[in-house]
Design a protein around this motif. Structure first.
Motif, mmCIF file in Angstrom:
data_model
loop_
_atom_site.group_PDB
_atom_site.id
_atom_site.type_symbol
_atom_site.label_atom_id
_atom_site.label_comp_id
_atom_site.label_asym_id
_atom_site.label_seq_id
_atom_site.Cartn_x
_atom_site.Cartn_y
_atom_site.Cartn_z
ATOM 1 N N ILE A 120 -31.756 33.697 96.545
ATOM 2 C CA ILE A 120 -32.320 32.988 95.180
ATOM 3 C C ILE A 120 -32.953 31.806 95.309
ATOM 4 O O ILE A 120 -33.158 31.153 94.091
ATOM 5 C CB ILE A 120 -31.371 33.178 94.125
ATOM 6 C CG1 ILE A 120 -30.161 32.435 94.238
ATOM 7 C CG2 ILE A 120 -30.711 34.795 93.929
ATOM 8 C CD1 ILE A 120 -29.080 32.680 93.392
ATOM 9 N N ARG A 121 -33.007 31.085 96.194
ATOM 10 C CA ARG A 121 -33.214 29.865 96.445
ATOM 11 C C ARG A 121 -32.463 28.545 95.685
ATOM 12 O O ARG A 121 -33.075 27.759 95.068
ATOM 13 C CB ARG A 121 -34.800 29.516 96.133
ATOM 14 C CG ARG A 121 -35.699 30.563 96.995
ATOM 15 C CD ARG A 121 -35.729 29.855 98.640
ATOM 16 N NE ARG A 121 -36.680 30.523 99.080
ATOM 17 C CZ ARG A 121 -36.561 31.608 100.058
ATOM 18 N NH1 ARG A 121 -35.374 32.003 100.309
ATOM 19 N NH2 ARG A 121 -37.554 32.117 100.750
ATOM 20 N N ASP A 122 -31.249 28.733 95.653
ATOM 21 C CA ASP A 122 -30.305 28.078 94.856
ATOM 22 C C ASP A 122 -29.824 26.799 96.046
ATOM 23 O O ASP A 122 -28.792 27.089 96.693
ATOM 24 C CB ASP A 122 -29.312 28.819 94.562
ATOM 25 C CG ASP A 122 -28.095 27.648 93.691
ATOM 26 O OD1 ASP A 122 -28.395 26.413 93.609
ATOM 27 O OD2 ASP A 122 -27.052 28.259 93.051
ATOM 28 N N TRP A 123 -30.776 25.843 96.358
ATOM 29 C CA TRP A 123 -30.341 25.219 97.708
ATOM 30 C C TRP A 123 -28.977 24.107 97.053
ATOM 31 O O TRP A 123 -28.313 23.998 98.379
ATOM 32 C CB TRP A 123 -31.694 24.421 97.905
ATOM 33 C CG TRP A 123 -32.712 25.107 97.998
ATOM 34 C CD1 TRP A 123 -33.814 25.379 97.246
ATOM 35 C CD2 TRP A 123 -33.155 26.028 99.205
ATOM 36 N NE1 TRP A 123 -34.573 25.948 98.115
ATOM 37 C CE2 TRP A 123 -34.158 26.633 99.002
ATOM 38 C CE3 TRP A 123 -32.248 26.522 100.282
ATOM 39 C CZ2 TRP A 123 -34.562 27.586 100.292
ATOM 40 C CZ3 TRP A 123 -32.703 27.143 101.349
ATOM 41 C CH2 TRP A 123 -33.859 27.944 101.123
ATOM 42 N N VAL A 124 -28.863 23.880 95.776
ATOM 43 C CA VAL A 124 -27.372 23.055 95.731
ATOM 44 C C VAL A 124 -26.570 23.916 96.130
ATOM 45 O O VAL A 124 -25.495 23.525 96.574
ATOM 46 C CB VAL A 124 -27.598 22.567 94.387
ATOM 47 C CG1 VAL A 124 -26.262 21.816 94.073
ATOM 48 C CG2 VAL A 124 -28.826 21.536 94.165
ATOM 49 N N PHE A 153 -31.470 20.660 102.455
ATOM 50 C CA PHE A 153 -31.862 19.193 102.096
ATOM 51 C C PHE A 153 -33.260 19.130 102.025
ATOM 52 O O PHE A 153 -34.030 18.450 101.321
ATOM 53 C CB PHE A 153 -31.093 18.443 103.123
ATOM 54 C CG PHE A 153 -29.747 17.935 102.841
ATOM 55 C CD1 PHE A 153 -29.329 17.671 101.474
ATOM 56 C CD2 PHE A 153 -28.768 17.897 104.050
ATOM 57 C CE1 PHE A 153 -27.821 17.224 101.451
ATOM 58 C CE2 PHE A 153 -27.435 17.814 103.653
ATOM 59 C CZ PHE A 153 -26.996 17.328 102.365
ATOM 60 N N LEU A 154 -33.842 19.841 103.113
ATOM 61 C CA LEU A 154 -35.230 19.718 103.160
ATOM 62 C C LEU A 154 -36.079 20.331 102.108
ATOM 63 O O LEU A 154 -36.766 19.849 101.632
ATOM 64 C CB LEU A 154 -35.836 20.527 104.449
ATOM 65 C CG LEU A 154 -37.213 20.536 104.727
ATOM 66 C CD1 LEU A 154 -37.772 19.217 105.352
ATOM 67 C CD2 LEU A 154 -37.606 21.695 105.989
ATOM 68 N N LYS A 155 -35.414 21.459 101.575
ATOM 69 C CA LYS A 155 -36.143 22.043 100.343
ATOM 70 C C LYS A 155 -35.957 21.077 99.019
ATOM 71 O O LYS A 155 -36.829 21.373 97.836
ATOM 72 C CB LYS A 155 -35.564 23.635 99.705
ATOM 73 C CG LYS A 155 -35.751 24.550 101.160
ATOM 74 C CD LYS A 155 -37.072 24.523 101.497
ATOM 75 C CE LYS A 155 -37.567 25.683 102.477
ATOM 76 N NZ LYS A 155 -38.703 25.916 102.819
ATOM 77 N N ASN A 181 -34.390 12.659 105.038
ATOM 78 C CA ASN A 181 -33.268 11.895 105.753
ATOM 79 C C ASN A 181 -31.940 12.550 106.109
ATOM 80 O O ASN A 181 -31.424 12.717 107.127
ATOM 81 C CB ASN A 181 -33.037 10.479 105.333
ATOM 82 C CG ASN A 181 -34.157 9.323 105.517
ATOM 83 O OD1 ASN A 181 -34.843 9.814 106.513
ATOM 84 N ND2 ASN A 181 -34.433 8.254 104.624
ATOM 85 N N ASP A 182 -31.503 13.061 104.776
ATOM 86 C CA ASP A 182 -30.255 14.197 105.039
ATOM 87 C C ASP A 182 -30.393 15.012 105.725
ATOM 88 O O ASP A 182 -29.600 15.495 106.675
ATOM 89 C CB ASP A 182 -29.809 14.340 103.632
ATOM 90 C CG ASP A 182 -29.299 13.461 102.852
ATOM 91 O OD1 ASP A 182 -28.667 12.213 103.309
ATOM 92 O OD2 ASP A 182 -29.237 13.457 101.509
ATOM 93 N N ALA A 183 -31.698 15.890 105.763
ATOM 94 C CA ALA A 183 -31.921 16.985 106.788
ATOM 95 C C ALA A 183 -31.896 16.520 108.290
ATOM 96 O O ALA A 183 -31.287 17.092 109.064
ATOM 97 C CB ALA A 183 -33.215 17.508 106.301
ATOM 98 N N GLN A 226 -39.292 23.086 110.903
ATOM 99 C CA GLN A 226 -39.648 22.684 109.695
ATOM 100 C C GLN A 226 -39.277 21.212 109.433
ATOM 101 O O GLN A 226 -40.246 20.472 108.693
ATOM 102 C CB GLN A 226 -38.874 23.478 108.604
ATOM 103 C CG GLN A 226 -39.514 24.877 108.562
ATOM 104 C CD GLN A 226 -38.569 25.754 107.402
ATOM 105 O OE1 GLN A 226 -39.001 25.630 106.327
ATOM 106 N NE2 GLN A 226 -37.694 26.608 108.042
ATOM 107 N N VAL A 227 -38.254 20.633 109.735
ATOM 108 C CA VAL A 227 -37.780 19.228 109.712
ATOM 109 C C VAL A 227 -38.625 18.531 110.671
ATOM 110 O O VAL A 227 -39.420 17.282 109.812
ATOM 111 C CB VAL A 227 -36.443 19.043 110.138
ATOM 112 C CG1 VAL A 227 -36.118 17.491 110.175
ATOM 113 C CG2 VAL A 227 -35.602 19.812 109.185
ATOM 114 N N ASP A 228 -39.174 18.890 111.759
ATOM 115 C CA ASP A 228 -40.165 18.066 112.685
ATOM 116 C C ASP A 228 -41.302 17.951 111.765
ATOM 117 O O ASP A 228 -42.061 17.014 112.057
ATOM 118 C CB ASP A 228 -40.033 18.723 113.963
ATOM 119 C CG ASP A 228 -39.070 18.448 114.921
ATOM 120 O OD1 ASP A 228 -38.416 17.478 114.700
ATOM 121 O OD2 ASP A 228 -38.696 19.410 115.757
#
Length: 631
Positions: A280-284, A312-314, A319-321, A359-361
């Motif tokens: 459901i894209r609830d990233w928190v 973290f990326l989303k 930086n956290d990711a 994705q992070v790169d």
């Protein structure tokens, strides 16, 4: 900094920069030790074989009894020696002593096979000896030198090596323990106990791939070895592989460990919730459930780290990711009969890690690294829909970015803007593409559009130095000097030795002071610390609106010389501050007026008033004071 260098898009990538359950002991085996004959074995080596009784299972002595534990905590094992059915510690010794041909009894007569002799309860250990007896000298414990087993010598047999390894393990000396277990396994590779002990040491050294492999080998040697199953089950919980963990924890015939079962159920529950939140894209919620799963026992699961990095990326916390991926523990999946290849979110475990890393790169502009990841990804799991979409998307974005860079170099700025816009359409949160398009707008004179793109890049990646620098330049073109100075100061802190940025900051500060109607005095960038000799000149300088830092010194004092050199450095770092030097011997009137009695002394003035005085300052204190009055 030259405008040409600042307006270039990012052609280069940024470089901003990662058990065991209690043992249920098997019945005590019957051990037969025999010295090999001179014609049948190598000299100086005692061979040991374990012979199971009729109907009994293969026994595993010399085990470490260790409670299950999470991998981030060191275990506190209890070492167990083989015990007899009467629960008394015993030292197994041969019931019949058979000597090889040619051995000589102390009395000088030959001992015939089957004859009994009076033996000490202390075990015999072969020593290297000093004479050539063919089989070495036999030393009794404590008879000469150190007792056998206190140091790992060349003559220790595999049982003794295992015992010494257990002692090292109990004391937390895992490297030494591993060395003993390595040698024991080399001497007796078909003994599952030594392999399981080796796995325990590897876990404590966080070498999880090898630990799983050793447990797997132990199970191959003895498919009913309960301790290896429990150890492997605990390892799989830590790795977040609940199905594989359940297979071994609930192995038929094993007494079920309720604590391990509870740990397994908690990890499984949080993994299920994590899957729901991601759907459901609830990233928190994803971050919350990842942390809960790790706290419940899956603290060495690389996929949970990758899942947290994706969240973290989303949330645009780049930086956290990146930091989460760097701290991720390494575990390499291998084929084995003891466990199956698990999946997470429909992807193979290894594929999901590459899926997130690519994705992070991309977000950091490391396009080549992203391409490398997706090439591996396609080979591992090409049937997954999410992976197929990502691979296609990254390839398209890389092509658009490459085309935009080529057009920018050719000064075809509008076409370059279109190419970067195409990439942004495919990857709407890529700060590098926004920053590069902002450079095109800047060169086209479209300052508002350039500012918008720089702002968008900094929303995604607030510490993006190149976007900050480009926005500072754009603010200067729009005569928004306060914002320009603010951005330049941030970049200056990141790149303190870049003189071009220092000069840009200096000119922005001068322009800001002029725009505010302040008096500008002696504001030439790169000027040296000015020496003052007259009282009138001194009063005129310190009366300016800016801050003035004055060093009162003596030319013959060594500490004054060091402070003077450091003041020259500060003059370059903080060009908007006026730095002065007063020699108290040559300008005694100024020193007397300012009541200077000790050198070196630093005094800071603003608008003619002294605001700070430091006697014999250290460099750190001096720079902190200059920073404070630089604002």
């Amino acid at each position: 900094m030259s405008e040409t260098g600042l307006n270039k898009p990012d052609f280069r990538q940024l470089n901003l920069g990662s058990p065991v359950s209690p043992l249920q002991h098997a019945p005590t085996p019957t051990t037969t030790s025999s010295a090999s004959s001179s014609s049948g074995s190598k000299p100086g080596r005692t061979q040991t074989q374990t012979q199971p009784g009729p109907g009994s299972k293969k026994s595993n002595s010399g085990e470490i009894s260790v409670n299950s534990y999470p991998l981030d905590k060191k275990p506190g094992p209890t070492l167990t020696r083989t015990r007899s059915s009467s629960s008394k510690t015993t030292v197994t010794s041969p019931s019949v002593h058979v000597l090889p041909t040619g051995n000589i009894c102390p009395s000088g007569r030959t001992l015939k096979p089957g004859m009994m002799t009076t033996r000490s309860a202390k075990p015999d250990v072969l020593s290297s000896g000093t004479c050539n007896y063919g089989h070495g000298s036999i030393l009794r414990r404590g008879s000469a030198g150190k007792p056998a087993g206190e140091s790992v010598g060349v003559n220790l047999d595999c049982r003794e090596l295992n015992r010494v390894g257990n002692q090292h393990y109990k004391m937390g000396e895992y490297y030494e323990a591993l060395g003993c277990y390595d040698r024991a396994v080399a001497m007796s590779p078909e003994n599952p106990t030594y392999r399981c002990n080796r796995a325990a040491a590897l876990v404590c050294l966080t070498r999880l791939t090898e630990a799983v492999k050793e447990c797997d080998e132990a199970i191959k040697l003895d498919c009913g070895y309960k301790r290896a199953h429990r150890h492997l089950g605990s390892l799989f919980i830590s790795l977040g592989q609940v199905e594989n963990a359940r297979k071994h924890i609930c192995f038929p015939g094993c007494q079920l460990d309720q604590n391990e079962l509870k740990r397994l159920q908690l990890v499984e529950n949080h993994l299920n919730k994590c899957t729901t939140c991601r759907t459901i894209r609830d990233w928190v919620g994803v971050i919350r459930e990842c942390d809960a799963a790790m706290a419940s026992g899956a603290n060495s699961c690389p996929q949970l780290y990758a899942c947290k990095a994706e969240a973290f990326l989303k949330l645009w916390r780049l930086n956290d990711a990146d930091a989460t991926l760097l701290s991720m523990p390494m575990f390499r999946e291998t084929c084995s009969v003891s466990y199956s290849q698990p999946k997470l979110f429909g992807m193979a475990f290894e594929a999901y890690i590459l899926f997130v890393r690519a994705q992070v790169d991309m977000a950091f502009g490391r396009f080549e690294d992203a391409v490398t990841s997706i090439e591996k990804l396609g080979n591992i799991d090409s049937q997954n829909v999410e992976i197929a979409v990502l691979v296609q998307n990254i390839r398209a974005v890389v092509r658009a970015r490459s085309r935009g860079d080529d057009l920018f170099k050719s000064e075809k700025l509008m076409e370059a803007c279109s190419a970067y816009s195409e990439g942004i359409g495919l990857e709407p949160v890529n700060p590098v593409l926004y920053c590069n398009r902002g450079a095109c707008w800047f060169k086209l004179g479209q300052m508002e559009l350039s500012l918008d793109d720089c702002n968008q890049a900094l929303i995604v990646y607030p510490n993006y130095t190149k976007a900050l620098l480009r926005r500072a330049m754009t603010y200067s073109k729009l005569d928004r000097w306060a914002e320009s100075v603010s951005d330049y100061e941030v970049v200056r802190r990141e790149l303190p030795d870049d003189n071009e940025i220092a000069e840009c900051l200096f000119h922005a500060q001068v322009a800001l002071k002029k725009s505010l109607g302040e008096e500008v005095y002696n504001m030439q960038f790169g000027g040296e610390v000015e020496s003052v000799t007259s009282l009138d000149q001194f009063k005129s300088v310190i009366s300016s609106t800016g801050a003035s830092v004055v060093l009162f010194k003596s030319s013959s004092d060594h500490q004054c010389k060091n402070t003077s050199l450091f003041l020259d450095t500060l003059c370059t770092r903080y060009p908007s501050i006026i730095f002065l030097k007063v020699d108290v011997e040559e300008s005694s009137v100024i020193a007397k007026t300012e009541n200077v009695r000790i050198v070196p002394t630093i005094k800071i003035y603003k608008k003619g008033n002294r605001v700070k005085e430091i006697v014999c300052p250290c460099q750190e204190t001096l720079e902190l004071s200059v920073k404070h009055y630089n604002s």
